[in-house]
Design an enzyme around this catalytic site. Structure first.
Site, PDB file in Angstrom:
ATOM      1  N   GLY A   1       3.336  42.570  16.639  1.00  0.00           N
ATOM      2  CA  GLY A   1       2.776  41.276  17.051  1.00  0.00           C
ATOM      3  C   GLY A   1       2.981  40.231  15.963  1.00  0.00           C
TER       4      GLY A   1
ATOM      5  N   THR B   1      -4.314  26.436  19.473  1.00  0.00           N
ATOM      6  CA  THR B   1      -4.602  27.825  19.826  1.00  0.00           C
ATOM      7  C   THR B   1      -5.867  27.898  20.674  1.00  0.00           C
ATOM      8  OG1 THR B   1      -4.756  30.063  18.943  1.00  0.00           O
ATOM      9  CG2 THR B   1      -5.796  28.360  17.611  1.00  0.00           C
TER      10      THR B   1
ATOM     11  N   ALA C   1      -2.352  40.909  32.177  1.00  0.00           N
ATOM     12  CA  ALA C   1      -1.971  39.773  33.024  1.00  0.00           C
ATOM     13  C   ALA C   1      -2.738  38.516  32.606  1.00  0.00           C
ATOM     14  CB  ALA C   1      -2.244  40.113  34.493  1.00  0.00           C
TER      15      ALA C   1
ATOM     16  N   GLY D   1      -3.378  35.366  29.399  1.00  0.00           N
ATOM     17  CA  GLY D   1      -2.611  34.216  28.905  1.00  0.00           C
ATOM     18  C   GLY D   1      -1.323  34.615  28.200  1.00  0.00           C
TER      19      GLY D   1
ATOM     20  N   ASP E   1       4.976  30.256  22.340  1.00  0.00           N
ATOM     21  CA  ASP E   1       4.580  31.667  22.472  1.00  0.00           C
ATOM     22  C   ASP E   1       5.625  32.453  23.270  1.00  0.00           C
ATOM     23  OD1 ASP E   1       2.227  31.631  21.035  1.00  0.00           O
ATOM     24  OD2 ASP E   1       1.012  31.081  22.764  1.00  0.00           O
TER      25      ASP E   1
ATOM     26  N   LYS F   1      -5.237  25.584  24.758  1.00  0.00           N
ATOM     27  CA  LYS F   1      -3.842  25.452  25.210  1.00  0.00           C
ATOM     28  C   LYS F   1      -3.737  24.741  26.568  1.00  0.00           C
ATOM     29  CE  LYS F   1      -2.305  29.424  22.515  1.00  0.00           C
ATOM     30  NZ  LYS F   1      -1.572  30.686  22.466  1.00  0.00           N
TER      31      LYS F   1
ATOM     32  N   GLN G   1       7.081  32.454  16.765  1.00  0.00           N
ATOM     33  CA  GLN G   1       6.605  31.230  17.438  1.00  0.00           C
ATOM     34  C   GLN G   1       6.307  30.160  16.381  1.00  0.00           C
ATOM     35  OE1 GLN G   1       3.427  29.709  17.487  1.00  0.00           O
ATOM     36  NE2 GLN G   1       2.544  31.238  16.096  1.00  0.00           N
TER      37      GLN G   1
ATOM     38  N   HIS H   1     -26.714  11.853  -0.569  1.00  0.00           N
ATOM     39  CA  HIS H   1     -26.519  13.090   0.199  1.00  0.00           C
ATOM     40  C   HIS H   1     -27.344  13.056   1.467  1.00  0.00           C
ATOM     41  CE1 HIS H   1     -25.767  14.000  -4.014  1.00  0.00           C
ATOM     42  NE2 HIS H   1     -24.893  14.872  -3.582  1.00  0.00           N
TER      43      HIS H   1
ATOM     44  N   LYS I   1     -20.255   8.427  -4.778  1.00  0.00           N
ATOM     45  CA  LYS I   1     -20.187   9.738  -4.103  1.00  0.00           C
ATOM     46  C   LYS I   1     -21.064   9.742  -2.845  1.00  0.00           C
ATOM     47  CE  LYS I   1     -21.467  14.576  -4.353  1.00  0.00           C
ATOM     48  NZ  LYS I   1     -22.258  15.621  -5.008  1.00  0.00           N
TER      49      LYS I   1
HETATM   50  P1  NAP Z   1      -6.644  37.368  27.961  1.00  0.00           P
HETATM   51  O1  NAP Z   1      -6.123  36.167  28.654  1.00  0.00           O
HETATM   52  O2  NAP Z   1      -8.104  37.557  27.801  1.00  0.00           O
HETATM   53  O3  NAP Z   1      -6.067  38.663  28.762  1.00  0.00           O
HETATM   54  C1  NAP Z   1      -6.402  39.961  28.377  1.00  0.00           C
HETATM   55  C2  NAP Z   1      -5.679  40.971  29.252  1.00  0.00           C
HETATM   56  O4  NAP Z   1      -5.975  42.250  28.735  1.00  0.00           O
HETATM   57  C3  NAP Z   1      -6.135  40.963  30.707  1.00  0.00           C
HETATM   58  O5  NAP Z   1      -5.037  41.236  31.530  1.00  0.00           O
HETATM   59  C4  NAP Z   1      -7.152  42.093  30.746  1.00  0.00           C
HETATM   60  O6  NAP Z   1      -7.220  42.764  31.989  1.00  0.00           O
HETATM   61  C5  NAP Z   1      -6.563  43.065  29.740  1.00  0.00           C
HETATM   62  N1  NAP Z   1      -7.598  43.892  29.149  1.00  0.00           N
HETATM   63  C6  NAP Z   1      -8.635  43.470  28.369  1.00  0.00           C
HETATM   64  N2  NAP Z   1      -9.364  44.529  27.973  1.00  0.00           N
HETATM   65  C7  NAP Z   1      -8.781  45.636  28.512  1.00  0.00           C
HETATM   66  C8  NAP Z   1      -9.081  47.017  28.485  1.00  0.00           C
HETATM   67  N3  NAP Z   1     -10.139  47.463  27.802  1.00  0.00           N
HETATM   68  N4  NAP Z   1      -8.273  47.862  29.152  1.00  0.00           N
HETATM   69  C9  NAP Z   1      -7.213  47.407  29.852  1.00  0.00           C
HETATM   70  N5  NAP Z   1      -6.886  46.098  29.925  1.00  0.00           N
HETATM   71  C10 NAP Z   1      -7.662  45.223  29.259  1.00  0.00           C
HETATM   72  O7  NAP Z   1      -6.028  37.493  26.506  1.00  0.00           O
HETATM   73  P2  NAP Z   1      -4.613  36.927  25.978  1.00  0.00           P
HETATM   74  O8  NAP Z   1      -4.773  35.545  25.491  1.00  0.00           O
HETATM   75  O9  NAP Z   1      -3.598  37.212  27.013  1.00  0.00           O
HETATM   76  O10 NAP Z   1      -4.399  37.840  24.686  1.00  0.00           O
HETATM   77  C11 NAP Z   1      -4.100  39.230  24.811  1.00  0.00           C
HETATM   78  C12 NAP Z   1      -3.674  39.775  23.458  1.00  0.00           C
HETATM   79  O11 NAP Z   1      -2.432  39.186  23.099  1.00  0.00           O
HETATM   80  C13 NAP Z   1      -4.622  39.405  22.334  1.00  0.00           C
HETATM   81  O12 NAP Z   1      -5.498  40.438  22.098  1.00  0.00           O
HETATM   82  C14 NAP Z   1      -3.737  39.135  21.130  1.00  0.00           C
HETATM   83  O13 NAP Z   1      -3.804  40.210  20.242  1.00  0.00           O
HETATM   84  C15 NAP Z   1      -2.345  39.082  21.709  1.00  0.00           C
HETATM   85  N6  NAP Z   1      -1.681  37.808  21.335  1.00  0.00           N
HETATM   86  C16 NAP Z   1      -0.795  37.850  20.313  1.00  0.00           C
HETATM   87  C17 NAP Z   1      -0.115  36.714  19.941  1.00  0.00           C
HETATM   88  C18 NAP Z   1       0.882  36.778  18.805  1.00  0.00           C
HETATM   89  O14 NAP Z   1       1.377  35.728  18.361  1.00  0.00           O
HETATM   90  N7  NAP Z   1       1.201  37.951  18.320  1.00  0.00           N
HETATM   91  C19 NAP Z   1      -0.339  35.501  20.613  1.00  0.00           C
HETATM   92  C20 NAP Z   1      -1.254  35.490  21.681  1.00  0.00           C
HETATM   93  C21 NAP Z   1      -1.908  36.660  22.025  1.00  0.00           C
HETATM   94  P3  NAP Z   1      -8.106  42.212  33.208  1.00  0.00           P
HETATM   95  O15 NAP Z   1      -7.253  41.193  33.913  1.00  0.00           O
HETATM   96  O16 NAP Z   1      -8.361  43.427  34.009  1.00  0.00           O
HETATM   97  O17 NAP Z   1      -9.350  41.625  32.604  1.00  0.00           O
END
Ligand code: NAP
Length: 512
Positions: free
Chosen positions: A478, A291, A364, A366, A335, A295, A485, A118, A143
């Site tokens: 969601g 993930t 706006a 990912g 996605d 990505k 996906q 170990h 082992k």
């Molecule tokens: P991200 O790249 O961090 O983007 C987050 C976005 O949310 C940005 O546009 C941000 O605005 C905005 N935001 C964050 N906090 C906020 C607040 N308090 N009020 C208003 N706007 C806010 O995240 P992401 O990867 O796009 O993921 C976003 C969500 O998508 C995740 O929380 C997840 O639940 C969901 N998702 C789901 C799946 C699925 O398979 N169901 C897959 C991927 C993601 P700013 O530009 O102003 O910072």
């Protein structure tokens, strides 16, 4: 068959009877009696308890245990255990080397000896030489347990395992901790003699041990074949990913001999690229899900390695799937496709039915980027509302007039919006902040034809979706995006259509 062994600490403070019974009930094959601090009477009483076979271990303080007996005293207790029917006894290699009593006992016990080494700190450079020295001890099960610094060091364990087995010897090779999880999940695939697992009654004896239930039900340990094809999800962190639960359940449902495991890789590109290279070299990896935060690393890797990249994924600039069934391998983003399929399911239509639809995207980042790209590609009119307007404008400019129209609007204008669908791509509403919502009830009224889609899947029904339901709008969860996906990945990985009812059942079981 690779055995599942549950460690049980035996001493006057533990309820070892209940733990041995729980191991049997869970479906384990063997119990390891960790008798480090037990008296001889306690150890022998535990040996006699219940029908499960026993491995008796006295782990010294030198190797992470609590046993401070002399080597001679240890040999005496292990001899008594052997005579009273212990299936196996553990003798540490270091103790074997220094103690004539333990050497004599190992010779007597033969293949009932587990000769162990170990290292809770790291993977020592001299491990291959040490394994060779251990192989010189006749008949014993060899082992090795070490602490890997990363997944690449865990993959070395598959080489060590092969080296031991090539010498005709039974092997147990464990990489401990969060980086070593697959050494345990894939123990049967690797043809190991046994692996250790926990029950709720016993808890782990070393970091990274899965539960018996996980091994048997999620990872289908009894069905693991040495020729199985492997799949995994790469992320950081990755322990809570639902993908292994989805894909393994679906493999079982369609009778596909695959195993899908979580793969923890540090966020930087070099770690990603080197580990993916090693996975492809050392394991029969046929497909990968990718993930956060990998990505972008994935599309760079695909470009540098000459993969075919799906054109829209190329434009989005991130991929989440590698399919090694193709030559060259295929990289794609499921996605955007999964989210579009989830959205159009609310209209009972195909992706083409998105042409001309007015869709509001909230956020706006990912997720929004992939969805906006897909919507624009299929000719929808998209309005991006984002807290930071400049980011929404940048995204709109990139995808405007590709096919559909894409514009940006200030977050404050959301209340004046009149779109046919609203897609939340912000984390608002996500656990633990389940009382947050991107749209205030007083700000908007949905019609029964409006589709409200929340990409957040934990909880399944967010505050936004509940608000939409009270206004009789159509909702898309969601979870539906996540499973759609995954379904596209599943089709690439196996050639089978994904059993959506199995996916939905797993999601609702996991997320309540
Ligand atoms: P991200 O790249 O961090 O983007 C987050 C976005 O949310 C940005 O546009 C941000 O605005 C905005 N935001 C964050 N906090 C906020 C607040 N308090 N009020 C208003 N706007 C806010 O995240 P992401 O990867 O796009 O993921 C976003 C969500 O998508 C995740 O929380 C997840 O639940 C969901 N998702 C789901 C799946 C699925 O398979 N169901 C897959 C991927 C993601 P700013 O530009 O102003 O910072």
């Amino acid at each position: 068959m690779t055995l599942i062994c549950v460690p049980v600490f035996v001493n006057s403070q533990t309820d070892w009877r209940q733990q041995i019974d729980a191991a049997q009930k869970a479906g384990a094959d063997l119990v390891e009696l960790r008798a480090d601090t037990a008296t001889t009477d306690e150890a022998l009483a535990a040996l006699a308890h219940g029908p499960l076979k026993k491995l008796v271990t006295l782990r010294s303080t030198d190797e992470g245990g609590k046993d401070s007996r002399s080597d001679a005293a240890r040999a005496a207790l292990l001899t008594a255990a052997l005579e009273r029917g212990a299936a196996l006894i553990d003798i540490e290699f270091a103790a074997y080397q220094r103690s004539p009593e333990l050497r004599a006992l190992a010779a007597k016990a033969g293949d009932r000896t587990v000769l162990s080494y170990h290292n809770f700190a790291h993977l020592p450079a001299d491990l291959p030489a040490r394994i060779d020295a251990m192989l010189a001890v006749p008949n014993a099960v060899v082992k090795i347990a070490y602490m890997p610094a990363n997944l690449r060091e865990t993959l070395r364990g598959f080489e060590f395992n092969a080296r031991i087995r090539a010498n005709g010897r039974a092997s147990i090779v464990l990489a401990m901790g969060e980086h070593g999880v697959i050494s345990r999940l894939l123990a049967a695939y690797a043809g190991q003699y046994l692996t250790f697992a926990t029950t709720p009654a016993s808890g782990p004896s070393a970091p990274g041990q899965p539960s018996v239930d996980d091994l048997l039900r999620t990872y289908r340990f009894r069905q693991q074949q040495p020729n199985a094809t492997l799949f995994g999800v790469i992320g950081h962190p990755i322990g809570h990913s639902l993908s292994p639960h989805l894909h393994n359940a679906a493999f079982a449902a369609v009778g596909f001999a695959g195993i899908y495991v979580p793969l923890l890789i540090a966020p930087d590109y070099d770690s990603f690229a080197n580990t993916v290279d090693d996975l492809r070299t050392h394991l029969r990896i046929r497909g990968l899900s990718i993930t956060i935060p990998h990505k972008e690393n994935a599309i760079r890797y695909a470009r540098e390695h000459g993969f075919t990249i799906d054109p829209l994924s190329q434009h989005i600039g991130v991929v989440n799937t590698f399919d090694f069934n193709q030559a060259p391998p295929l990289a794609l983003n499921t996605d955007y496709a999964g989210s579009l399929d989830a959205l159009v399911s609310a209209w009972h239509g195909q992706r083409e039915s998105l042409a001309g639809k007015r869709v509001a995207v909230l956020g706006a980042g990912g997720a929004a980027r992939a969805i906006v790209a897909g919507l624009a590609h299929y000719g929808a009119t998209v309005v991006i509302y984002n807290r930071t307007l400049a980011r929404a404008e940048e995204l709109a400019a990139e995808f405007n007039n590709k096919t559909g129209k894409v514009v940006a609007a200030p977050w404050a204008n959301l209340c004046k919006s009149c779109c046919e669908a609203y897609i939340n791509c912000t984390p608002l509403g996500m656990y633990p902040n389940i009382d947050t919502c991107p749209i205030a009830e007083s700000d908007i009224s949905f019609s029964p034809e409006t589709v409200v889609f929340d990409t957040v899947y934990n909880p399944l029904h967010t505050k936004l979706l509940k608000l939409a339901q009270t206004q009789n709008a159509r909702i898309v969860t969601g979870s539906e995006m996540f499973i759609r996906q995954a379904a596209i990945q599943f089709k690439h990985f196996t050639g089978h259509d994904a059993p959506m009812d199995v996916f939905r059942h797993v999601m609702s079981k996991k997320l309540g």
